[in-house]
Scaffold this active site. Structure first.
Site, PDB file in Angstrom:
ATOM      1  N   LYS A 211      15.457  12.423 -34.506  1.00  0.00           N
ATOM      2  CA  LYS A 211      15.801  13.181 -35.711  1.00  0.00           C
ATOM      3  C   LYS A 211      17.282  12.993 -36.046  1.00  0.00           C
ATOM      4  O   LYS A 211      17.642  12.671 -37.162  1.00  0.00           O
ATOM      5  CB  LYS A 211      15.468  14.658 -35.479  1.00  0.00           C
ATOM      6  CG  LYS A 211      15.780  15.560 -36.640  1.00  0.00           C
ATOM      7  CD  LYS A 211      15.322  16.980 -36.357  1.00  0.00           C
ATOM      8  CE  LYS A 211      15.883  17.931 -37.402  1.00  0.00           C
ATOM      9  NZ  LYS A 211      15.485  19.314 -37.182  1.00  0.00           N
ATOM     10  N   GLU A 217      20.184   9.803 -24.670  1.00  0.00           N
ATOM     11  CA  GLU A 217      19.095   9.135 -23.942  1.00  0.00           C
ATOM     12  C   GLU A 217      18.425   8.088 -24.830  1.00  0.00           C
ATOM     13  O   GLU A 217      18.188   6.948 -24.420  1.00  0.00           O
ATOM     14  CB  GLU A 217      18.025  10.151 -23.493  1.00  0.00           C
ATOM     15  CG  GLU A 217      18.463  11.108 -22.402  1.00  0.00           C
ATOM     16  CD  GLU A 217      19.075  12.387 -22.942  1.00  0.00           C
ATOM     17  OE1 GLU A 217      19.547  12.388 -24.114  1.00  0.00           O
ATOM     18  OE2 GLU A 217      19.099  13.375 -22.195  1.00  0.00           O
ATOM     19  N   GLY A 273      12.490  19.532 -34.142  1.00  0.00           N
ATOM     20  CA  GLY A 273      12.056  18.432 -33.268  1.00  0.00           C
ATOM     21  C   GLY A 273      10.712  18.718 -32.611  1.00  0.00           C
ATOM     22  O   GLY A 273       9.813  17.880 -32.602  1.00  0.00           O
ATOM     23  N   ARG A 274      10.545  19.931 -32.084  1.00  0.00           N
ATOM     24  CA  ARG A 274       9.305  20.252 -31.357  1.00  0.00           C
ATOM     25  C   ARG A 274       8.140  20.568 -32.288  1.00  0.00           C
ATOM     26  O   ARG A 274       7.055  20.897 -31.838  1.00  0.00           O
ATOM     27  CB  ARG A 274       9.569  21.411 -30.395  1.00  0.00           C
ATOM     28  CG  ARG A 274      10.193  22.639 -31.029  1.00  0.00           C
ATOM     29  CD  ARG A 274      10.766  23.569 -29.961  1.00  0.00           C
ATOM     30  NE  ARG A 274      11.513  24.692 -30.508  1.00  0.00           N
ATOM     31  CZ  ARG A 274      12.801  24.653 -30.825  1.00  0.00           C
ATOM     32  NH1 ARG A 274      13.483  23.523 -30.692  1.00  0.00           N
ATOM     33  NH2 ARG A 274      13.417  25.724 -31.286  1.00  0.00           N
ATOM     34  N   GLU A 359      11.348  25.970 -25.512  1.00  0.00           N
ATOM     35  CA  GLU A 359      12.560  25.693 -26.290  1.00  0.00           C
ATOM     36  C   GLU A 359      12.645  26.655 -27.474  1.00  0.00           C
ATOM     37  O   GLU A 359      13.729  26.996 -27.933  1.00  0.00           O
ATOM     38  CB  GLU A 359      12.569  24.232 -26.774  1.00  0.00           C
ATOM     39  CG  GLU A 359      13.939  23.761 -27.206  1.00  0.00           C
ATOM     40  CD  GLU A 359      14.048  22.247 -27.362  1.00  0.00           C
ATOM     41  OE1 GLU A 359      14.631  21.575 -26.489  1.00  0.00           O
ATOM     42  OE2 GLU A 359      13.544  21.718 -28.368  1.00  0.00           O
ATOM     43  N   HIS A 390      -7.932  22.469  -7.144  1.00  0.00           N
ATOM     44  CA  HIS A 390      -7.734  22.035  -5.759  1.00  0.00           C
ATOM     45  C   HIS A 390      -6.256  22.002  -5.406  1.00  0.00           C
ATOM     46  O   HIS A 390      -5.863  21.325  -4.456  1.00  0.00           O
ATOM     47  CB  HIS A 390      -8.382  20.665  -5.555  1.00  0.00           C
ATOM     48  CG  HIS A 390      -9.869  20.733  -5.729  1.00  0.00           C
ATOM     49  ND1 HIS A 390     -10.719  21.069  -4.705  1.00  0.00           N
ATOM     50  CD2 HIS A 390     -10.643  20.582  -6.834  1.00  0.00           C
ATOM     51  CE1 HIS A 390     -11.963  21.080  -5.168  1.00  0.00           C
ATOM     52  NE2 HIS A 390     -11.937  20.799  -6.456  1.00  0.00           N
ATOM     53  N   LYS A 514      24.575  18.883 -21.926  1.00  0.00           N
ATOM     54  CA  LYS A 514      24.932  17.603 -22.555  1.00  0.00           C
ATOM     55  C   LYS A 514      26.447  17.398 -22.506  1.00  0.00           C
ATOM     56  O   LYS A 514      26.934  16.315 -22.179  1.00  0.00           O
ATOM     57  CB  LYS A 514      24.515  17.598 -24.034  1.00  0.00           C
ATOM     58  CG  LYS A 514      23.030  17.509 -24.299  1.00  0.00           C
ATOM     59  CD  LYS A 514      22.851  17.306 -25.801  1.00  0.00           C
ATOM     60  CE  LYS A 514      21.470  17.674 -26.273  1.00  0.00           C
ATOM     61  NZ  LYS A 514      21.328  17.699 -27.728  1.00  0.00           N
TER      62      LYS A 514
HETATM   63  O1  F6P Z   1      16.460  18.943 -26.417  1.00  0.00           O
HETATM   64  C1  F6P Z   1      17.113  19.168 -27.621  1.00  0.00           C
HETATM   65  C2  F6P Z   1      16.529  18.372 -28.728  1.00  0.00           C
HETATM   66  O2  F6P Z   1      17.336  18.552 -29.840  1.00  0.00           O
HETATM   67  C3  F6P Z   1      15.071  18.719 -29.048  1.00  0.00           C
HETATM   68  O3  F6P Z   1      14.940  19.851 -29.807  1.00  0.00           O
HETATM   69  C4  F6P Z   1      14.643  17.468 -29.726  1.00  0.00           C
HETATM   70  O4  F6P Z   1      13.263  17.409 -29.826  1.00  0.00           O
HETATM   71  C5  F6P Z   1      15.249  16.429 -28.807  1.00  0.00           C
HETATM   72  O5  F6P Z   1      16.500  16.975 -28.424  1.00  0.00           O
HETATM   73  C6  F6P Z   1      15.421  15.071 -29.385  1.00  0.00           C
HETATM   74  O6  F6P Z   1      16.281  15.081 -30.491  1.00  0.00           O
HETATM   75  P1  F6P Z   1      16.357  13.869 -31.496  1.00  0.00           P
HETATM   76  O7  F6P Z   1      15.017  13.714 -32.138  1.00  0.00           O
HETATM   77  O8  F6P Z   1      17.422  14.241 -32.484  1.00  0.00           O
HETATM   78  O9  F6P Z   1      16.720  12.643 -30.710  1.00  0.00           O
END
Ligand code: F6P
Length: 550
Positions: A211, A217, A273-274, A359, A390, A514
């Site tokens: 987003k 990452e 995002g979620r 979240e 199990h 972060k």
């Molecule tokens: O973990 C924080 C967060 O902002 C989530 O809400 C989101 O889904 C994720 O990082 C990834 O963010 P982006 O889509 O901006 O890379």
């Protein structure tokens, strides 16, 4: 009621009434509730679209349900819901509308944000995604060397990974089996390495899903993926256009990375995002299942949106599920909530819900900035049955904790099953029904004795029961049913956030880690001073450097 007044949940008469009622309920057992009402199993059930939802095995009476609904009315859950659907900026800490419901609205719907109807834009992106998906599925989309794309690698994290990865697994039997799909999220290079090691770069398409397009990452993995591609193809930057597309709200950053913005599928800041896998973030899924199935899934979401928006409180499934969670958290000290799907295809379903729920509602400050004085979101956990039976079900059955659980099952298996016992699905479902039965009713000491069990073993073989569960049963795990299930949980989470008066749509809690990681990284590489670190982190990072010979 003003906002500050609303935040004082525990002082509200409706809350006090629930507390008193809980005391009266005492140790009332589900065995008693069922004995008192022979029809409880049918009267305490709802139908939402294709979902049959049984809530009879909950520790509630008619009075409990009435009091919970009165609480929802006093907290004006319906008012906040309507404001969300109207596109008002109910995510106040980020000053944003919360409009994932617009992602699945029909073409002719009108939903405005800042005076602009967002629905045409949603459908324009869906149409572009559909055209692109068809090109990849048909083999028309070729890579830099002219070979057809056969491997699709989604690179993203959190909401930009969990949704498509979960839904791809869930709908695997609907996917184009001649294409390979991989989902890379972890900044641990092992994730990318294992995803790519057997793929041919000439046939690989990367979907960079972010987003913000700033998530470390994702950008790190995307950069490594670009290097892998260009090295593998012995090509220059010009190869990127045929092998990289982006899903983002941030065209500037996408261009900076070197992806042609013509290959960017857009979404908007009013999609959290979620809550985003039914937006452009679902491109990998759309390629996998095809645009038609994707739209069926959106229709499933929309069906439950409409149910949530219009069903009366007594028959409103997300409202009911949300209130039950509030009830157990506040008055039974339930700290966690298990989600136990009896479908192997839903292997990532609970992991997806962890982000959605934890979240969203893992907050301890209310919308007005006050510390809350009541429980908020639970720890969500679980894996598919029967494997859990199990492993950890022992603790649910005979441990000391109250763990409300959702059991999700299907009457019909999807697709083909391997040759073998024809009744394999019936066996799975027999376990599904048996578990909620055992959890609710348990086994008394008398029943155990009657089986001739030696007295010293009786306490060990007794099951107290009275463990609350919801059962959700559907005919088959179709794209529409998946959409219905996810929307059900989205709105449940919404209801709880409204009751607790917290902002379910921000996620400031992920920021500190972060920032600190950025500060610690140079310490690890030996270039940074590491001054000001606490003694534990200083010793640990020193040990790491020594192990790495730095
Ligand atoms: O973990 C924080 C967060 O902002 C989530 O809400 C989101 O889904 C994720 O990082 C990834 O963010 P982006 O889509 O901006 O890379």
């Amino acid at each position: 009621m003003n906002a500050t007044g609303r935040s004082r949940l525990h002082q509200m008469p409706e809350w006090t009434a629930l507390g008193k009622h809980r005391e009266q309920l005492g140790q009332t057992h589900l065995r008693e509730l069922f004995a008192a009402d022979a029809a409880r199993g049918t009267t305490h059930a709802l139908r939402v679209g294709d979902l049959h939802l049984d809530y009879s095995k909950h520790l509630v009476t008619e009075e409990t349900l009435t009091l919970l609904r009165e609480l929802a009315a006093a907290r004006d859950v319906a008012g906040l819901r309507d404001a969300m659907f109207r596109g008002e900026k109910i995510n106040t800490t980020e000053d944003r509308a919360v409009l994932h419901t617009a992602l699945r609205a029909p073409r002719d719907a009108v939903i405005e944000v800042d005076g602009e109807n967002v629905v045409p834009g949603v459908h324009a992106v869906l149409d572009t995604m559909a055209a692109f998906s068809e090109k990849v599925r048909s083999g028309e989309w070729t890579g830099h060397t002219g070979r057809r794309v056969r491997n699709i690698v989604n690179v993203g994290i959190g909401g930009s990974d969990l949704g498509p990865a979960m839904a791809y697994e869930a709908l695997r039997s609907y996917t184009a089996r001649d294409l390979t799909f991989r989902f890379v999220s972890n900044v641990d290079g092992a994730d990318l390495h294992e995803a790519l090691r057997d793929l041919d770069p000439a046939e690989t398409l990367f979907i960079i899903a972010s987003k913000t397009f700033t998530t470390i990452e994702t950008i790190t993995n995307a950069t490594s993926a670009r290097e892998w591609l260009l090295t593998g193809l012995s090509a220059g930057q010009e190869a990127v256009a045929k092998h990289f597309v982006a899903l983002s709200t941030n065209a500037g950053k996408v261009a900076d990375f070197g992806i042609d913005t013509a290959n960017m599928f857009e979404f908007w800041d009013w999609v959290g995002g979620r809550y985003s896998y039914d937006s452009a973030i679902g491109l990998s899924l759309m390629i996998a299942i095809g645009p038609e199935r994707f739209r069926e899934m959106l229709d499933g979401f929309h069906l439950v949106d409409e149910h949530f928006r219009t069903a009366p409180a007594e028959a409103n499934a997300p409202l009911l599920l949300g209130l039950l969670g509030v009830w157990y958290g506040a008055f039974f000290d339930a700290q966690s909530h298990a989600v136990l799907p009896y479908s192997h295809y839903l292997s990532k379903f609970t992991a997806y819900l962890q982000q959605l729920d934890m979240e969203s509602n893992g907050k301890s400050v209310d919308r007005d900035g006050n510390q809350v004085e009541w429980q908020t979101g639970p720890v969500v956990w679980g894996t598919p049955g029967t494997n859990g039976q199990h492993a950890y079900y022992q603790l649910i059955h005979q441990g000391t904790k109250t763990i409300p659980a959702d059991f999700i099952g299907f009457a019909r298996p999807v697709g083909e099953l391997p040759p073998g016992p024809a009744a394999q699905h019936d066996l799975l479902m027999a376990n599904f029904f048996a578990q909620t039965q055992a959890l609710a009713f348990g086994k008394t000491a008398e029943e155990v004795r009657a089986e001739g069990v030696p007295e010293e073993l009786v306490p060990h073989k007794t099951f107290r029961g009275n463990h609350p569960t919801t059962t959700i049963l559907a005919d088959e795990l179709t794209p529409s049913v998946l959409g219905q299930l996810i929307a059900l949980y989205e709105h449940k989470v919404f209801v709880q956030g409204a009751i607790w008066h917290i902002d379910s749509f921000d996620q400031w809690g992920v920021e500190l880690g972060k920032v600190l990681a950025r500060e610690i990284e140079p310490v690890l590489t030996g270039g940074g001073p590491g001054e000001g670190l606490d003694s534990s982190t200083a010793a640990l990072t020193a040990a790491y450097r020594a192990l790495r010979g730095r």
